[in-house]
Write a protein that holds these residues in place. Structure first.
Motif, PDB file in Angstrom:
ATOM      1  N   PHE A  14       0.857  -1.192   0.000  1.00 12.60           N
ATOM      2  CA  PHE A  14       0.000   0.000   0.000  1.00 12.60           C
ATOM      3  C   PHE A  14       0.893   1.242   0.000  1.00 12.60           C
ATOM      4  CE2 PHE A  14      -3.247   2.940   1.977  1.00 12.60           C
ATOM      5  CZ  PHE A  14      -4.093   2.930   0.885  1.00 12.60           C
ATOM      6  N   GLY A  15       1.644   1.352  -1.095  1.00 13.57           N
ATOM      7  CA  GLY A  15       2.561   2.476  -1.232  1.00 13.57           C
ATOM      8  C   GLY A  15       1.916   3.658  -1.934  1.00 13.57           C
ATOM      9  N   ARG A  16       2.769   4.551  -2.419  1.00 13.55           N
ATOM     10  CA  ARG A  16       2.288   5.773  -3.061  1.00 13.55           C
ATOM     11  C   ARG A  16       1.414   5.459  -4.270  1.00 13.55           C
ATOM     12  NH1 ARG A  16       7.031   8.601  -3.367  1.00 13.55           N
ATOM     13  NH2 ARG A  16       7.493   7.777  -5.429  1.00 13.55           N
ATOM     14  N   PHE A  17       1.770   4.425  -5.020  1.00 15.36           N
ATOM     15  CA  PHE A  17       1.004   4.075  -6.220  1.00 15.36           C
ATOM     16  C   PHE A  17      -0.421   3.663  -5.852  1.00 15.36           C
ATOM     17  CE2 PHE A  17      -0.632   1.181  -9.407  1.00 15.36           C
ATOM     18  CZ  PHE A  17      -0.304   1.814 -10.587  1.00 15.36           C
ATOM     19  N   ARG A  20      -2.601   6.531  -4.588  1.00 13.61           N
ATOM     20  CA  ARG A  20      -3.091   7.407  -5.659  1.00 13.61           C
ATOM     21  C   ARG A  20      -4.268   6.768  -6.385  1.00 13.61           C
ATOM     22  NH1 ARG A  20       0.756   8.173 -10.671  1.00 13.61           N
ATOM     23  NH2 ARG A  20      -0.130   6.116 -11.078  1.00 13.61           N
ATOM     24  N   VAL A  21      -4.122   5.497  -6.757  1.00 15.45           N
ATOM     25  CA  VAL A  21      -5.209   4.796  -7.451  1.00 15.45           C
ATOM     26  C   VAL A  21      -6.446   4.715  -6.552  1.00 15.45           C
ATOM     27  CG1 VAL A  21      -5.946   2.552  -8.372  1.00 15.45           C
ATOM     28  CG2 VAL A  21      -3.685   3.469  -8.950  1.00 15.45           C
ATOM     29  N   PHE A  22      -6.212   4.438  -5.286  1.00 16.22           N
ATOM     30  CA  PHE A  22      -7.319   4.339  -4.331  1.00 16.22           C
ATOM     31  C   PHE A  22      -8.086   5.656  -4.241  1.00 16.22           C
ATOM     32  CE2 PHE A  22      -8.451   5.254   0.165  1.00 16.22           C
ATOM     33  CZ  PHE A  22      -9.550   4.432   0.257  1.00 16.22           C
ATOM     34  N   LEU A  25     -10.127   6.289  -7.524  1.00 14.82           N
ATOM     35  CA  LEU A  25     -11.293   5.433  -7.701  1.00 14.82           C
ATOM     36  C   LEU A  25     -12.360   5.686  -6.643  1.00 14.82           C
ATOM     37  CD1 LEU A  25      -9.627   2.056  -8.756  1.00 14.82           C
ATOM     38  CD2 LEU A  25     -10.903   3.647 -10.189  1.00 14.82           C
ATOM     39  N   CYS A  26     -11.956   6.215  -5.484  1.00 16.65           N
ATOM     40  CA  CYS A  26     -12.937   6.520  -4.438  1.00 16.65           C
ATOM     41  C   CYS A  26     -13.953   7.565  -4.906  1.00 16.65           C
ATOM     42  CB  CYS A  26     -12.230   7.031  -3.185  1.00 16.65           C
ATOM     43  SG  CYS A  26     -11.707   5.715  -2.067  1.00 16.65           S
ATOM     44  N   GLN A  27     -13.551   8.402  -5.845  1.00 18.91           N
ATOM     45  CA  GLN A  27     -14.477   9.428  -6.330  1.00 18.91           C
ATOM     46  C   GLN A  27     -15.695   8.796  -7.005  1.00 18.91           C
ATOM     47  OE1 GLN A  27     -13.363  12.326  -5.157  1.00 18.91           O
ATOM     48  NE2 GLN A  27     -11.581  11.094  -4.593  1.00 18.91           N
ATOM     49  N   ILE A 224     -11.073  -3.439  -8.286  1.00 21.42           N
ATOM     50  CA  ILE A 224      -9.722  -3.006  -8.654  1.00 21.42           C
ATOM     51  C   ILE A 224      -8.936  -2.593  -7.414  1.00 21.42           C
ATOM     52  CG2 ILE A 224      -8.385  -1.216  -9.843  1.00 21.42           C
ATOM     53  CD1 ILE A 224     -10.550  -1.172 -11.995  1.00 21.42           C
ATOM     54  N   VAL A 225      -9.551  -1.769  -6.578  1.00 23.88           N
ATOM     55  CA  VAL A 225      -8.881  -1.289  -5.366  1.00 23.88           C
ATOM     56  C   VAL A 225      -8.485  -2.461  -4.476  1.00 23.88           C
ATOM     57  CG1 VAL A 225      -9.281  -0.085  -3.187  1.00 23.88           C
ATOM     58  CG2 VAL A 225      -9.901   1.004  -5.326  1.00 23.88           C
TER      59      VAL A 225
END
Length: 530
Positions: A14-17, A20-22, A25-27, A224-225
Motif C-alpha cells: 500500500f505504497g504511493r502508487f 493514488r489509485v485508491f 477510484l474513491c471518487q 480493482i482497489v
C-alpha cells in the motif's frame, strides 16, 4: 516462481502508487451515490399546481390573466358548496369558449354554490408555477400518475440488477479497467440523454441504462482497489463506503444550488466523463491478468508499482506464478458447484438482500426529524459516517465475521425494541431506531469486503456482482413491504426487519474468517478456507 502476493509484498502492498489509485477510484463512490439517491430531488413534489379547465389557456391569453388569476377562477369555485377539493386532481366539468366573460367566467354556468357541482378527474392538463423544477412537473407524475415516480426508481434498480449480471460477467472476461471506463462513459452519455428526454418513456429507458452502467462503475472500482493491495490493507474497501456517504451529504447542496431537475441531472452525470482520464493512470488489475495467462503484462505493471513506491523488484522476479485453474467464462454454477463456495454464495446472497431491505426500510421509516428536505437529507447521510469508523476500528483487531454478525443482531434487536416503545417518548424511539440504522449500515458495508475476500480471482467480479444483485432486489421490495405491512400495523415492518436481521447475523457466523488471509486465487483456495 514467486506468487503474486510475494511479488506485491516486495513492490509495496500500500505504497504511493496504490494510495493514488485508491483516492482516484474513491471518487466513483461519490458519483454513484448521486445516481442512487437522486430521485429524492429529481422527483420533488411541486409546491403549487392545479388542473386547468379545457379552453382556459386560450381564455387566459385573451383576457390577459396572470396565472394566479386563472387559478382563482379555476380552483376557488371548488370550495363552494362545502367542497374540500384542492383542484389538483379534479376540476369543474365545464369548457370555456369565446362566449365566456373575462371578468366573471363562471356566471355563464349559473349558480355554482350548490352542492351538486359536476367535477371531472384531471388526466393531463395541469398547470405548475415551476414547470421544470422536477420530473414530477415535467412529465405530470401527479395524482393518478404518481405511481410512475416510484416506477422511475424501480427501473433504476432494475438497471443495477442487469448491470450486476452483465457487466460483472464482462469484467471477469474482458478486464476490470476496460469495463470500468466503458461504464463511466455510459453513465455520462445516458445521464445527458435523461436530462433532455422528450418524454417519460425515453427518460425511463435511459435511466435504466444509466443504472446498468452505474453498477458497472461501482463494482469494478471496488474490485480493482481490493486486488492491488495486500491482505492487511483490504479494509480500504470500507473507506470507499465513506465516499459514498460523502456523496449522500453533498447531493442536497447541489440540489439546493441548482433550480431545475435538468441542471441537477447534468451536475451529477457530467463528472463521470472525468473518470475517462484514469485510462492513463489506473492500470489493469495484475491479479486478473494472471488468471487470463498474461503473466508478462502483470509483471510489467508490478515493476511500475514498485517504481512508484520507491521499491525495487529482484531480478529473479522474471515470472509470476500463473493460476493453474483453467480459465473459463464464469457462470452461476461455478459459484455453487463445491460445498464451501455454495454455502458462502447462499449466505452472502441472503446478507445482501437483508441489508438492502432493512437499510432502505429504516431510512424511509425513520424520516429524519424536520421539514427541510435538504437539511434532513444531509443529516441522514451524516448518521452513516460513524458506521465506517467503527468498522475501521474493529475489523482489523477482531476480524470480519464477528462485527458482521453483531451489527446485524444489534440492528434486529433495535428494530424489535423500537416496535414496542411507546409513542409518548419519541426521542427514545428515534434514538433506538437510529441505532438500528447504524447497525445495518455497518453490516451493509462489511458485506462488500467479505464478498470480495470469499471468491477466487477468476470468479471475483462475477461473484460480487451476482450476490450484490440481491441488494437491488431488496431495494425494489423494501417500499412495498414497508407500506403494505404498515397498513396492517404501523410497527409490523420493524418486527419483520428484526427477524431478518437476527437470522442474517447468525448465518454470517458460519462464513470463514478472512482477516489477514491472502485473496484466494482458485476455487480450491476457497474450499481450504476454514
Amino acid at each position: 516462481m514467486p506468487s503474486f502476493d510475494e511479488v506485491l509484498k516486495e513492490a509495496g502492498e500500500f505504497g504511493r502508487f496504490q494510495k493514488r489509485v485508491f483516492f482516484l477510484l474513491c471518487q466513483t463512490g461519490i458519483t454513484f451515490s448521486f445516481l442512487f439517491a437522486s430521485v429524492v430531488f429529481l422527483g420533488q413534489a411541486p409546491d403549487n399546481y392545479w388542473c386547468r379547465i379545457p379552453g382556459a389557456a386560450e381564455l387566459s391569453e385573451r383576457c390577459g390573466w396572470t396565472l394566479e388569476e386563472e387559478r382563482n377562477f379555476t380552483v376557488l369555485p371548488l370550495h363552494l358548496g362545502n367542497r374540500s377539493s384542492s383542484g389538483e386532481c379534479e376540476r369543474l366539468d365545464v369548457v370555456w369558449d369565446t362566449s365566456i366573460s373575462c371578468t366573471s367566467p363562471l356566471s355563464h354556468y349559473g349558480n355554482l354554490s350548490a352542492r351538486n357541482l359536476l367535477l371531472a378527474t384531471c388526466h393531463d392538463n395541469w398547470v405548475y408555477k415551476q414547470p421544470h423544477s422536477s420530473i414530477t412537473s415535467e412529465y405530470n407524475l401527479v395524482c393518478g400518475n404518481a405511481w410512475m415516480l416510484d416506477l422511475s426508481q424501480a427501473v433504476l434498480n432494475l438497471g443495477f440488477l442487469a448491470g450486476a449480471f452483465t457487466l460483472g460477467y464482462a469484467a471477469d472476461r474482458y478486464g476490470r479497467i476496460l469495463i470500468y471506463l466503458l461504464s463511466c462513459l455510459g453513465v455520462g452519455i445516458c445521464g445527458i440523454i435523461v436530462a433532455f428526454a422528450p418524454n417519460f418513456t425515453v427518460f425511463l429507458i435511459f435511466r435504466f441504462l444509466q443504472g446498468v452502467f452505474g453498477k458497472g462503475t461501482w463494482m469494478t472500482c471496488y474490485v480493482i482497489v481490493t486486488e492491488i493491495v495486500g491482505s492487511d490493507q483490504r479494509i480500504i474497501g470500507i473507506v470507499i463506503q465513506i465516499f459514498f456517504t460523502l456523496g449522500i451529504m453533498i447531493l442536497p447542496g447541489i440540489a439546493y444550488l441548482v433550480p431545475t431537475w435538468q441542471g441537477i441531472q447534468l451536475a451529477i452525470s457530467l463528472p463521470n466523463f472525468l473518470f475517462l482520464l484514469y485510462y492513463w493512470v489506473v492500470p489493469e488489475s495484475p491479479r486478473w491478468l494472471l488468471t487470463r495467462r498474461k503473466g508478462e503484462k502483470a509483471l510489467k505493471i508490478m515493476h511500475n508499482i514498485a517504481k512508484h513506491n520507491g521499491k525495487y523488484l529482484s531480478p529473479h522476479y522474471s515470472e509470476i506464478t500463473v493460476s493453474n485453474e483453467e480459465v473459463s467464462n464464469p457462470s452461476f454454477l461455478d459459484l455453487v458447484r463445491t460445498p464451501r463456495m455454495r454455502r458462502n454464495t447462499l449466505i452472502l446472497m441472503y446478507a445482501w438482500f437483508t441489508s438492502a431491505l432493512i437499510y432502505q426500510g429504516l431510512v424511509m421509516r425513520l424520516g429524519i426529524v424536520g421539514g427541510n428536505l435538504y437539511l434532513d437529507f444531509f443529516i441522514s447521510g451524516a448518521v452513516e459516517l460513524p458506521a465506517a469508523f467503527l468498522i475501521l476500528v474493529t475489523i482489523d483487531r477482531i476480524g470480519r465475521r464477528l462485527p458482521f454478525g453483531i451489527s446485524n443482531i444489534v440492528a434486529g434487536i433495535a428494530c424489535l425494541i423500537t416496535a414496542f416503545l411507546p409513542e409518548d417518548i419519541p426521542w427514545l424511539k428515534t434514538t433506538v431506531a437510529t441505532l438500528g440504522r447504524l447497525g445495518i449500515t455497518m453490516a451493509f458495508e462489511i458485506v462488500y469486503l467479505v464478498n470480495i475476500e470469499l471468491y477466487p480471482t477468476t470468479l471475483r467480479n462475477f461473484g460480487v456482482s451476482l450476490c450484490s444483485s440481491l441488494c437491488d432486489l431488496g431495494g425494489i421490495i423494501a417500499p412495498f413491504l414497508l407500506f403494505r405491512l404498515a397498513a396492517i400495523w404501523l410497527e409490523l415492518p420493524l418486527i419483520i426487519f428484526s427477524i431478518l436481521a437476527v437470522v442474517c447475523g447468525l448465518l454470517v457466523l458460519l462464513l470463514p474468517e478472512t482477516k489477514g488471509i491472502s485473496l484466494p486465487e482458485t476455487v480450491e483456495d476457497v474450499e481450504q478456507l476454514s
